[in-house]
Scaffold this active site. Structure first.
Site, mmCIF file in Angstrom:
data_model
loop_
_atom_site.group_PDB
_atom_site.id
_atom_site.type_symbol
_atom_site.label_atom_id
_atom_site.label_comp_id
_atom_site.label_asym_id
_atom_site.label_seq_id
_atom_site.Cartn_x
_atom_site.Cartn_y
_atom_site.Cartn_z
ATOM 1 N N ASP A 142 0.847 -1.205 0.000
ATOM 2 C CA ASP A 142 0.000 0.000 0.000
ATOM 3 C C ASP A 142 0.875 1.245 0.000
ATOM 4 O OD1 ASP A 142 0.812 -0.505 2.729
ATOM 5 O OD2 ASP A 142 -0.782 0.823 3.432
ATOM 6 N N ASP B 92 8.785 3.806 -1.077
ATOM 7 C CA ASP B 92 8.007 3.375 0.101
ATOM 8 C C ASP B 92 6.689 2.761 -0.348
ATOM 9 O OD1 ASP B 92 6.967 3.099 2.644
ATOM 10 O OD2 ASP B 92 6.676 5.232 2.985
ATOM 11 N N GLU C 77 0.030 -0.951 5.931
ATOM 12 C CA GLU C 77 1.100 -0.350 6.742
ATOM 13 C C GLU C 77 0.889 1.144 6.889
ATOM 14 O OE1 GLU C 77 4.716 1.361 8.202
ATOM 15 O OE2 GLU C 77 3.770 1.826 6.315
ATOM 16 N N GLU C 78 0.524 1.804 5.784
ATOM 17 C CA GLU C 78 0.410 3.267 5.819
ATOM 18 C C GLU C 78 -0.812 3.745 6.601
ATOM 19 O OE1 GLU C 78 2.863 4.872 5.118
ATOM 20 O OE2 GLU C 78 3.917 4.180 3.326
ATOM 21 N N ASP D 203 12.297 -1.288 4.246
ATOM 22 C CA ASP D 203 11.266 -0.239 4.237
ATOM 23 C C ASP D 203 11.803 0.998 4.948
ATOM 24 O OD1 ASP D 203 8.822 0.995 3.837
ATOM 25 O OD2 ASP D 203 7.882 0.093 5.609
ATOM 26 N N HIS E 14 -20.761 36.262 14.111
ATOM 27 C CA HIS E 14 -20.254 37.578 13.718
ATOM 28 C C HIS E 14 -19.261 38.028 14.802
ATOM 29 C CE1 HIS E 14 -20.033 41.808 12.815
ATOM 30 N NE2 HIS E 14 -20.823 41.677 11.744
ATOM 31 N N THR F 128 -15.057 38.654 8.953
ATOM 32 C CA THR F 128 -15.067 38.845 10.397
ATOM 33 C C THR F 128 -15.972 37.794 11.027
ATOM 34 O OG1 THR F 128 -16.697 40.574 9.951
ATOM 35 C CG2 THR F 128 -14.460 41.288 10.459
ATOM 36 N N ARG G 125 5.867 10.836 18.466
ATOM 37 C CA ARG G 125 6.785 9.738 18.150
ATOM 38 C C ARG G 125 7.380 9.273 19.467
ATOM 39 N NH1 ARG G 125 6.408 7.698 12.757
ATOM 40 N NH2 ARG G 125 5.509 9.463 11.661
ATOM 41 N N SER H 27 8.206 4.911 11.773
ATOM 42 C CA SER H 27 7.607 3.781 12.481
ATOM 43 C C SER H 27 7.153 2.694 11.502
ATOM 44 C CB SER H 27 6.382 4.259 13.274
ATOM 45 O OG SER H 27 6.688 5.406 14.032
ATOM 46 N N HIS I 255 6.122 9.810 0.929
ATOM 47 C CA HIS I 255 4.917 10.501 1.446
ATOM 48 C C HIS I 255 4.711 11.885 0.819
ATOM 49 C CE1 HIS I 255 4.496 7.995 5.417
ATOM 50 N NE2 HIS I 255 4.953 7.269 4.420
#
Ligand code: BES
Ligand code: MN
Ligand code: MN
Length: 456
Positions: A88, A119, A153-154, A180, A213, A315, A328, A399, A427
């Protein structure tokens, strides 16, 4: 090994055509409208495993996208390798920044451009061609192999964990091999012994039932965009440290030996900065760039959405504000524990002037391997044969969720070496793969299967 390597050299051009076919299938796992394409890609992978001579080739249904399996187990007494990868790919937006269409692979200056080139389809392909080269020239492999290529995986490999647990015995192996991850830099083959983990959230704040508003109501109600900014600003201090209570409690410190190894790598901070187009590098104080990315946890804002963003001015007080945030993680942080601490802190810092909805999304555990194992040494010899250079040892900031699951469930070492380059735009628009790295990678991988048959 010579006939095997001759075979690889002789088929260099054919590889580009075949990979082009693989890359043409828009197997974007995150987008429901590509569901059939993902399946088509699984089918292509099934056919390819059969074509190269693997046996017991099967497509396994899951609650999400299929898992593809094939094996070759006719080397009694030799080790068994489990080869993992994913077919994928990530979404392609923003499409207008692509110089050639993401699913029409195009070769420019020795690189093949397409989503999935690096990837991970290109690297999966590398393994399949290495296996094929052995099987076509010798009708056998030096090791037993089980190949498992997944389609989620993604999106966090949500269904693969269960698959691995359900098929624990079928997947038994002496080592796992995964391509990978990138090389450290061009010309520097690399073995990766650590990955960060991940937790990911969507947060929505609501300050009113509808947009208001800003003249009539400004000052009377909370502005969720502003509240969101205030909340996010409380996640990190000025020194780049995450302020979630307990966030660092289980963080394993980098060892002095490791820090010394990182310093020895050919890392050029100013090239790195310039290549990224960043005015300054920054991060947790007391750590180098490589230490920050490889060995320290972070908190990131991945996306923000609120209010009026069109041309001109309007506004308005937006009714809602949304953020995607992620962390992470490094060993020994546990995703569920950190998630609980984050949610508790979030609820504490969000004022009662807004309603909050918190949704936890995908993630994975961090992983750190002992490099003192014979399969790492086999990979090292093989990479030297393929690239003419001894590999360096790296960790990575990215990851791969299933790696920790393999470790826990199968209890055998994983060996990660990749042939992507750090600037090959995984990506991002204009993802690509260097074709000489692919070629050397196929040679190295064919050698790896050979070297792994006599690990020492
Ligand atoms: N191949 C990457 C993981 C990776 C990235 C390894 C950089 C080494 C260096 C993988 O396909 C990926 O993108 N993983 C996601 C996981 C997430 C979707 C659960 C990631 O790291 O964001
Ligand atoms: Mn990947
Ligand atoms: Mn990826």
């Amino acid at each position: 090994m010579n006939p095997v390597i001759d075979y690889i050299h002789a088929h260099r051009d054919r590889y580009v055509h075949e990979l082009t076919e693989y890359l043409a299938i828009p197997s974007i796992s995150a987008l429901p409208e590509h569901r059939q394409d993902v399946r088509r890609c699984a089918d292509w992978t099934v056919n390819e495993l059969g074509r190269i001579g693997l046996e017991h080739v099967q497509l396994f249904e899951t609650a999400g996208h299929p898992v593809v399996y094939g094996d070759w187990l006719r080397a009694p007494g030799a080790p068994t390798l489990l080869v993992y990868g994913h077919y994928d790919v990530q979404p392609v937006d923003p499409l207008d920044l692509w110089e050639s269409p993401p699913f029409e692979a195009t070769v420019r200056d020795g690189e093949i451009y397409a989503r999935g080139a690096a990837d991970d389809k290109g690297q999966v392909f590398m393994h399949l061609k290495a296996l094929q080269a052995h099987l076509a020239t010798r009708s056998s492999l030096p090791v037993n192999v089980k190949v498992i290529i997944e389609g989620e995986e993604e999106v966090g490999s949500a269904n693969l964990d269960q698959f691995v647990r359900d098929h624990r015995e079928d997947l038994a192996a002496d080592a796992i091999v995964i391509s990978d991850s990138p090389m450290f830099e061009r010309g520097v083959p690399s073995i990766c012994y650590g990955l960060r983990g991940l937790i990911y959230y969507e947060i929505r704040l609501r300050g009113s039932a509808r947009d208001l508003h800003s003249g009539s109501y400004g000052g009377a109600v909370a502005n969720p965009a502003f509240v969101l900014a205030q909340v996010l600003s409380q996640m990190k201090d000025r020194g780049g440290r995450v302020k979630i209570p307990g966030f660092y409690d289980e963080v394993r410190d980098l060892t002095e030996a490791e820090r010394a190894e990182f310093k020895r790598l050919p890392f050029n901070e100013s090239h790195y900065r310039k290549e990224l187009g960043a005015p300054r590098l920054t991060g947790e104080s007391g750590y180098s760039t490589l230490e920050r990315v490889w060995g320290r946890p972070t908190f990131e804002v991945n996306g923000l959405l609120s209010g009026f963003t069109g041309d001109g001015a309007k506004t308005v007080i937006p009714a809602v504000a949304m953020a995607k945030v992620s962390m992470r993680l490094v060993p020994d942080q546990d995703p569920d524990t950190i998630a609980a601490r984050f949610e508790a802190y979030l609820r504490k810092v969000v004022p009662r002037t807004v309603e909050i909805v918190v949704e936890r999304m995908h993630g994975g555990k961090p992983w750190l391997a002992d490099v003192d194992n014979p399969f790492v040494q086999a990979a090292s010899r093989a990479l030297e044969a393929g690239f003419g250079q001894r590999p360096v040892l790296t960790r990575e900031g990215g990851s791969i969720p299933v790696v920790a699951t393999f470790q826990e469930t199968l209890g055998v070492p994983s060996v990660l070496y990749g042939i992507g380059l750090p600037d090959e735009n995984a990506h991002a628009p204009n993802e690509r793969l260097d074709l000489s790295n692919l070629h050397n990678g196929i040679v190295a991988t064919a050698c790896f299967y050979e070297e792994a048959s006599r690990p020492s």
